[in-house]
Design a protein around this motif. Structure first.
Motif, PDB file in Angstrom:
ATOM      1  N   HIS A   1      17.653 120.021  34.124  1.00 54.44           N
ATOM      2  CA  HIS A   1      16.601 120.230  35.124  1.00 54.44           C
ATOM      3  C   HIS A   1      15.669 119.030  35.278  1.00 54.44           C
ATOM      4  O   HIS A   1      14.996 118.882  36.297  1.00 54.44           O
ATOM      5  CB  HIS A   1      15.746 121.457  34.754  1.00 54.44           C
ATOM      6  N   LYS A   2      15.647 118.173  34.284  1.00 54.82           N
ATOM      7  CA  LYS A   2      14.617 117.140  34.236  1.00 54.82           C
ATOM      8  C   LYS A   2      14.833 116.056  35.284  1.00 54.82           C
ATOM      9  O   LYS A   2      13.876 115.420  35.743  1.00 54.82           O
ATOM     10  CB  LYS A   2      14.592 116.516  32.837  1.00 54.82           C
ATOM     11  N   ARG A   3      16.085 115.836  35.697  1.00 57.87           N
ATOM     12  CA  ARG A   3      16.388 114.730  36.606  1.00 57.87           C
ATOM     13  C   ARG A   3      15.580 114.796  37.901  1.00 57.87           C
ATOM     14  O   ARG A   3      15.151 113.780  38.444  1.00 57.87           O
ATOM     15  CB  ARG A   3      17.885 114.734  36.931  1.00 57.87           C
ATOM     16  N   ASP A   4      15.391 116.007  38.391  1.00 59.88           N
ATOM     17  CA  ASP A   4      14.694 116.164  39.678  1.00 59.88           C
ATOM     18  C   ASP A   4      13.241 116.595  39.530  1.00 59.88           C
ATOM     19  O   ASP A   4      12.548 116.813  40.519  1.00 59.88           O
ATOM     20  CB  ASP A   4      15.424 117.207  40.542  1.00 59.88           C
ATOM     21  N   SER A   5      12.779 116.719  38.304  1.00 60.25           N
ATOM     22  CA  SER A   5      11.441 117.284  38.100  1.00 60.25           C
ATOM     23  C   SER A   5      10.364 116.239  37.838  1.00 60.25           C
ATOM     24  O   SER A   5       9.177 116.521  37.964  1.00 60.25           O
ATOM     25  CB  SER A   5      11.477 118.268  36.920  1.00 60.25           C
ATOM     26  N   GLY A   6      10.762 115.036  37.465  1.00 59.26           N
ATOM     27  CA  GLY A   6       9.760 114.018  37.145  1.00 59.26           C
ATOM     28  C   GLY A   6       9.094 114.309  35.814  1.00 59.26           C
ATOM     29  O   GLY A   6       9.689 114.895  34.912  1.00 59.26           O
ATOM     30  N   ASP A   7       7.855 113.876  35.670  1.00 61.82           N
ATOM     31  CA  ASP A   7       7.125 114.110  34.433  1.00 61.82           C
ATOM     32  C   ASP A   7       6.824 115.605  34.269  1.00 61.82           C
ATOM     33  O   ASP A   7       6.446 116.290  35.220  1.00 61.82           O
ATOM     34  CB  ASP A   7       5.817 113.320  34.431  1.00 61.82           C
ATOM     35  N   ILE A   8       6.974 116.068  33.049  1.00 62.76           N
ATOM     36  CA  ILE A   8       6.733 117.483  32.753  1.00 62.76           C
ATOM     37  C   ILE A   8       5.368 117.622  32.086  1.00 62.76           C
ATOM     38  O   ILE A   8       5.103 116.980  31.060  1.00 62.76           O
ATOM     39  CB  ILE A   8       7.824 118.047  31.827  1.00 62.76           C
ATOM     40  N   PRO A   9       4.473 118.445  32.626  1.00 66.79           N
ATOM     41  CA  PRO A   9       3.153 118.631  32.003  1.00 66.79           C
ATOM     42  C   PRO A   9       3.275 119.421  30.700  1.00 66.79           C
ATOM     43  O   PRO A   9       4.293 120.068  30.441  1.00 66.79           O
ATOM     44  CB  PRO A   9       2.388 119.433  33.062  1.00 66.79           C
ATOM     45  N   THR A  10       2.256 119.370  29.899  1.00 63.89           N
ATOM     46  CA  THR A  10       2.261 120.166  28.672  1.00 63.89           C
ATOM     47  C   THR A  10       2.111 121.645  29.020  1.00 63.89           C
ATOM     48  O   THR A  10       1.534 121.998  30.058  1.00 63.89           O
ATOM     49  CB  THR A  10       1.112 119.757  27.741  1.00 63.89           C
ATOM     50  N   LEU A  11       2.618 122.483  28.147  1.00 58.15           N
ATOM     51  CA  LEU A  11       2.535 123.925  28.387  1.00 58.15           C
ATOM     52  C   LEU A  11       1.080 124.387  28.399  1.00 58.15           C
ATOM     53  O   LEU A  11       0.694 125.218  29.238  1.00 58.15           O
ATOM     54  CB  LEU A  11       3.318 124.680  27.309  1.00 58.15           C
ATOM     55  N   LEU A  12       0.264 123.835  27.520  1.00 60.33           N
ATOM     56  CA  LEU A  12      -1.142 124.233  27.465  1.00 60.33           C
ATOM     57  C   LEU A  12      -1.847 123.916  28.774  1.00 60.33           C
ATOM     58  O   LEU A  12      -2.654 124.724  29.267  1.00 60.33           O
ATOM     59  CB  LEU A  12      -1.840 123.533  26.300  1.00 60.33           C
ATOM     60  N   SER A  13      -1.549 122.770  29.382  1.00 59.61           N
ATOM     61  CA  SER A  13      -2.194 122.404  30.644  1.00 59.61           C
ATOM     62  C   SER A  13      -1.758 123.334  31.776  1.00 59.61           C
ATOM     63  O   SER A  13      -2.558 123.657  32.657  1.00 59.61           O
ATOM     64  CB  SER A  13      -1.880 120.955  31.007  1.00 59.61           C
ATOM     65  N   VAL A  14      -0.498 123.779  31.748  1.00 58.15           N
ATOM     66  CA  VAL A  14      -0.013 124.712  32.759  1.00 58.15           C
ATOM     67  C   VAL A  14      -0.694 126.069  32.590  1.00 58.15           C
ATOM     68  O   VAL A  14      -1.086 126.712  33.583  1.00 58.15           O
ATOM     69  CB  VAL A  14       1.523 124.870  32.685  1.00 58.15           C
ATOM     70  N   VAL A  15      -0.837 126.498  31.359  1.00 57.60           N
ATOM     71  CA  VAL A  15      -1.539 127.764  31.087  1.00 57.60           C
ATOM     72  C   VAL A  15      -2.976 127.678  31.570  1.00 57.60           C
ATOM     73  O   VAL A  15      -3.493 128.590  32.226  1.00 57.60           O
ATOM     74  CB  VAL A  15      -1.484 128.109  29.587  1.00 57.60           C
TER      75      VAL A  15
END
Length: 330
Positions: free
Chosen positions: A310-324
């Motif tokens: 999934h990562k190829r099209d998603s770019g940088d992944i935020p931290t889970l805590l920041s999403v929460v």
């Protein structure tokens, strides 16, 4: 012969008396009417649920025990487990186990303690919530606005001018509220509605998030755990709403360095997103679980493969805590 006749007469007299007592008891019970619904179907449902719960000690099977014991197994095993086999399925039983009459300067009110259990197994994690008459009244009002068609068959117990705090009135209201919740739970449109769910856990959920935002992680974990128990009673096992609560628990447990508990909740959360891989929590959750596997020394190869897919099209992944955090602040 005369003695035999006398004995027969005595026996007939005794049988008649016993039959009359049974009839009187049935009449007395039949006269104990409920001001809850226009039909008796809700009472039948309530009695059935109680019977299921009371006999569950003898009816639980090995598959249910195994499902409970492996609830947090590896995610590759979870794909073979159907939600219908999980012991958290089945009907939820609502039982008011006690009440308190609270007196303060401005008013008196009754607090009803509601026990939530699952009828399909011997519930090892029952949960208790406390609600006032005004909470039930607000729920009825909101549902009547949103689901008027369904609510036409429900008669809500009204306040009285006098005698609101007598043991008899409180007992009858307790029974009516049990049936009220059972009836609403049986209607899918109401059961999964935001109004109905918020009645059970909104207050605790808000408090849990506020504690998390205030960096009171230990206290927020306790609150989130209670919310999770309620959500599992109301929603089953695999649900994106439960997934959000689990993600909050993962973040809090990871922050306080309880990596084993964080990973346990993380694995359960991944099951909630099996059919929702486009959810904003999914990739940050996988990334966090990979880090937790590394921390506790578990194999993380399959999680890394999932992330790379999934990562190829998603770019940088935020931290889970920041999403929460962002989900709370929206």
């Amino acid at each position: 012969m005369e003695r035999i006749k006398q004995r027969l007469n005595k026996q007939n007299t005794l049988d008649h008396v016993l039959e009359r007592k049974v009839d009187d008891q049935e009449l007395e019970l039949a006269d104990d009417s409920d001001a809850f619904s226009k039909t008796s179907s809700e009472l039948d449902v309530d009695i059935t649920l109680r019977l299921k719960l009371s006999t569950s000690n003898n009816s639980i099977d090995e598959r249910q025990i195994l499902a409970d014991a492996t609830k947090f197994d590896d995610i590759d095993k979870s794909e073979d487990n159907e939600d219908t086999e999980n012991p958290l399925n089945g009907q939820t039983v609502f039982e008011i186990i006690s009440t308190d009459t609270v007196k303060d300067r401005h008013s008196n009110y009754v607090v009803y303690r509601i026990l939530l259990t699952k009828s399909s197994v011997v519930d090892q994690n029952p949960v208790i919530i406390e609600r006032r008459f005004s909470d039930f009244e607000q729920l009825h009002c909101d549902l009547n606005t949103q689901f008027k068609h369904y609510m036409e068959q429900v008669v809500f117990p009204k306040k009285r001018l006098f005698g609101n705090f007598t043991p008899r009135t409180i007992a009858k209201r307790s029974r009516a509220f049990e049936q009220f919740l059972t009836h609403l739970y049986s209607i899918d449109e109401i059961r999964f509605s935001q109004v109905f769910l918020e009645f059970f856990y909104l207050t605790d959920l808000k408090e849990a998030y506020n504690l998390m935002l205030d960096v009171e992680y230990e206290q927020s974990i306790t609150k989130f755990q209670k919310v999770l128990l309620i959500q599992e009673k109301m929603l089953g096992y695999l649900n994106v709403l439960i997934g959000e609560t689990l993600c909050a628990l993962v973040s809090c447990c990871k922050t306080v360095e309880d990596y084993t508990l964080a990973l346990k909740y993380g694995k359960q959360a991944l099951k909630c997103y099996t059919s929702h891989e486009d959810n904003r929590f999914y990739l940050p959750l996988i990334q966090t679980c990979i880090h937790l596997c590394w921390k506790v020394g578990e194999d993380k190869e399959k999680l890394e493969e999932k992330l790379q897919q999934h990562k190829r099209d998603s770019g940088d992944i935020p931290t889970l805590l920041s999403v929460v955090h962002s989900a709370v602040l929206l």
